[in-house]
Design an enzyme around this catalytic site. Structure first.
Site, PDB file in Angstrom:
ATOM      1  CB  CYS A   1      -3.769   3.223  -1.541  1.00 25.06           C
ATOM      2  SG  CYS A   1      -4.988   4.467  -1.211  1.00 25.06           S
TER       3      CYS A   1
ATOM      4  CE  LYS B   1      -7.205  -0.162   6.308  1.00 26.32           C
ATOM      5  NZ  LYS B   1      -7.910   0.283   5.113  1.00 26.32           N
TER       6      LYS B   1
ATOM      7  CD  GLN C   1      -6.844  -4.446   4.198  1.00 26.91           C
ATOM      8  OE1 GLN C   1      -7.789  -5.128   4.588  1.00 26.91           O
ATOM      9  NE2 GLN C   1      -6.996  -3.226   3.714  1.00 26.91           N
TER      10      GLN C   1
ATOM     11  CG  HIS D   1      -1.900   0.971   1.413  1.00 25.38           C
ATOM     12  ND1 HIS D   1      -1.637   2.266   1.790  1.00 25.38           N
ATOM     13  CD2 HIS D   1      -3.239   0.896   1.225  1.00 25.38           C
ATOM     14  CE1 HIS D   1      -2.772   2.938   1.840  1.00 25.38           C
ATOM     15  NE2 HIS D   1      -3.764   2.132   1.497  1.00 25.38           N
TER      16      HIS D   1
ATOM     17  CG  ASP E   1       0.636  -2.336   6.263  1.00 22.00           C
ATOM     18  OD1 ASP E   1      -0.319  -2.391   7.057  1.00 22.00           O
ATOM     19  OD2 ASP E   1       0.601  -1.712   5.182  1.00 22.00           O
TER      20      ASP E   1
END
Ligand code: PMP
Length: 426
Positions: free
Chosen positions: A382, A244, A221, A141, A218
């Site tokens: 993104c 999220k 997600q 991203h 990261d």
């Protein structure tokens, strides 16, 4: 060649196979899901962008504003101590949620992007110099790419990239050559927000450690959708966003091993991040408050605490199993339409499906679906460099969460078929 570790394979396949969610009961916890859009029941399939909020989160945020609206860490009065208690309790909840070793390893941030920038400035600018290397991947991203570009410009460090294979997996064969004693940081996404690929995090982290590099995951997600245990992964730094996982916008956290957080300089400076201040210099507060300058996002982080409690009460393994089943169902339904091309065929994949329908621009498709109350995302998500690898400017993306159902997947598939008829491209 780097072999994928048993831990990564277990993490993908073995969780909660028998756990079943009572999805109708779960849906009742999310007021936004009750609405109609253009006279049709909302089918919300844009969860990779942001998730809907359960009532307990909305109540926690409202409750703070109704009773406890005060600043934290500063005053002795009742409202301030209640707000401080709730804010710090949220830190404990996040700590338990990630199985972090201590509450001090949890730094509140306004989301994954801020967490990555905090590390780029607080760690990168003080630990990197010319000739050092940062290893990233082609599937990042922009939030896990652009901060490192700025850092490379400022320090003279070089960026290197693990490539993405046609099936949407990372080319781990390149790890052996890309990881050298020059590599100081390996920063990569746990789950791709485009391809859905679940990367073998433990394998990559161990390989990075063998050359003495630190790692940043990261987890924007992954943390909302599957159990993530920072100690089992042995990851050095990890970021995620609260919005999220059903928490408020502008909530989130950075986890860091204590010695790494201790070795970092502050990112933002101001109130709360200091222990003492003179006219010409200052000394820093302890970790993690050293990184929380100014009035923090108090209500938001309290809401984040409520969100992780909610997810824990449902069970992360059960959530993951539900999404795995739903994704398998959706992939089968979409693959049955010959004009649909799906991007990402990794054997280990999460509930994010990016696709194109031949003859229909993704933005047109998203707009037609919206008119039927179906929310999907169209664009580059993104991830422009990844879309260049896919040789596409944009894709359509459907992404699932614990409250989505097979009937909603059916609605998406019916919507795609209607769009094909509308454009005469059946
Ligand atoms: N990384 C990934 C993989 C993401 O999907 C996102 C959000 N789309 C981010 C980072 C950035 O998250 P935020 O905008 O909440 O900071």
């Amino acid at each position: 060649m780097v072999a994928v570790e048993e831990r990564d394979m277990q993490a993908v396949g073995a969780w909660g196979h028998n756990a079943r969610l009572d999805v109708e009961r779960i849906r009742a916890d999310f007021p936004a899901l009750e609405q109609q859009v253009y006279g049709r029941p909302l089918v919300y399939l844009d969860n990779a962008a942001t998730a809907q909020k359960p009532r307990s989160v909305i109540e926690a945020v409202c409750g703070h504003y109704r009773r406890d609206a005060a600043n934290v860490h500063r005053a002795v009065h009742a409202l301030s101590s209640r707000a401080t208690l709730a804010y710090e309790e949220a830190r404990d909840r996040v700590c338990r949620f990630l199985n972090a070793p201590a509450r001090e390893t949890i730094v509140f941030t306004r989301g994954a992007t801020e967490g990555i920038n905090l590390v780029a400035y607080g760690w990168g600018r003080h630990h990197l110099r010319e000739g050092d290397e940062i290893l990233l991947t082609e599937m990042e991203h922009h939030s896990n790419l652009v901060p490192w570009q700025l850092l490379a410009q400022a320090t003279g460090a070089q960026l290197r990239f693990l490539r993405v294979r046609r099936d949407g997996t990372l080319n781990l064969d390149e790890l052996d050559t890309l990881l050298t004693e020059r590599t100081k940081l390996v920063a990569f996404t746990h789950v791709s927000n485009v391809l859905g690929t679940i990367n073998p995090a433990a394998t990559i982290i161990d390989a990075a450690h063998r050359v003495g590099a630190i790692t940043l995951l990261d987890a924007a997600q992954s943390v909302p959708h599957m159990p993530v245990d920072v100690q089992a992964l042995d990851v050095d730094l990890l970021v995620f966003s609260g919005h999220k996982l059903g928490g408020p916008t502008s909530s989130g956290a950075l986890y860091g091993k204590r010695e790494i957080l201790e070795s970092m300089e502050p990112f933002l400076a101001g109130g709360d991040m200091i222990s003492s201040v003179w006219l010409d210099h200052a000394a820093w507060n302890e970790v993690p408050w050293k990184f929380e300058a100014g009035t923090p996002a108090i209500a938001e982080q309290i809401g984040l605490g409520a969100a992780v409690e909610y997810l824990t009460s449902v069970g992360m393994e059960a959530i993951h199993a539900h999404e795995q089943r739903l994704t398998a169902y959706a992939l089968a339904q979409l693959q049955a339409i010959p004009a649909v091309e799906i991007y990402g065929e990794a054997p280990a994949r999460a509930g994010v499906i990016s696709f194109l329908v031949a003859g229909i621009h993704p933005h047109d498709l998203a707009q037609l679906l919206d008119q039927e109350g179906i929310a999907v995302r169209a664009g580059n998500h993104c991830a422009q460099p990844l879309h260049r690898v896919l040789d596409q400017v944009a894709t359509c993306r459907a992404s699932f969460y614990l409250y989505n159902t097979e009937a909603e997947v059916d609605a998406l598939v019916a919507g795609i078929r209607r769009a094909q008829r509308f454009f005469g491209v059946e």
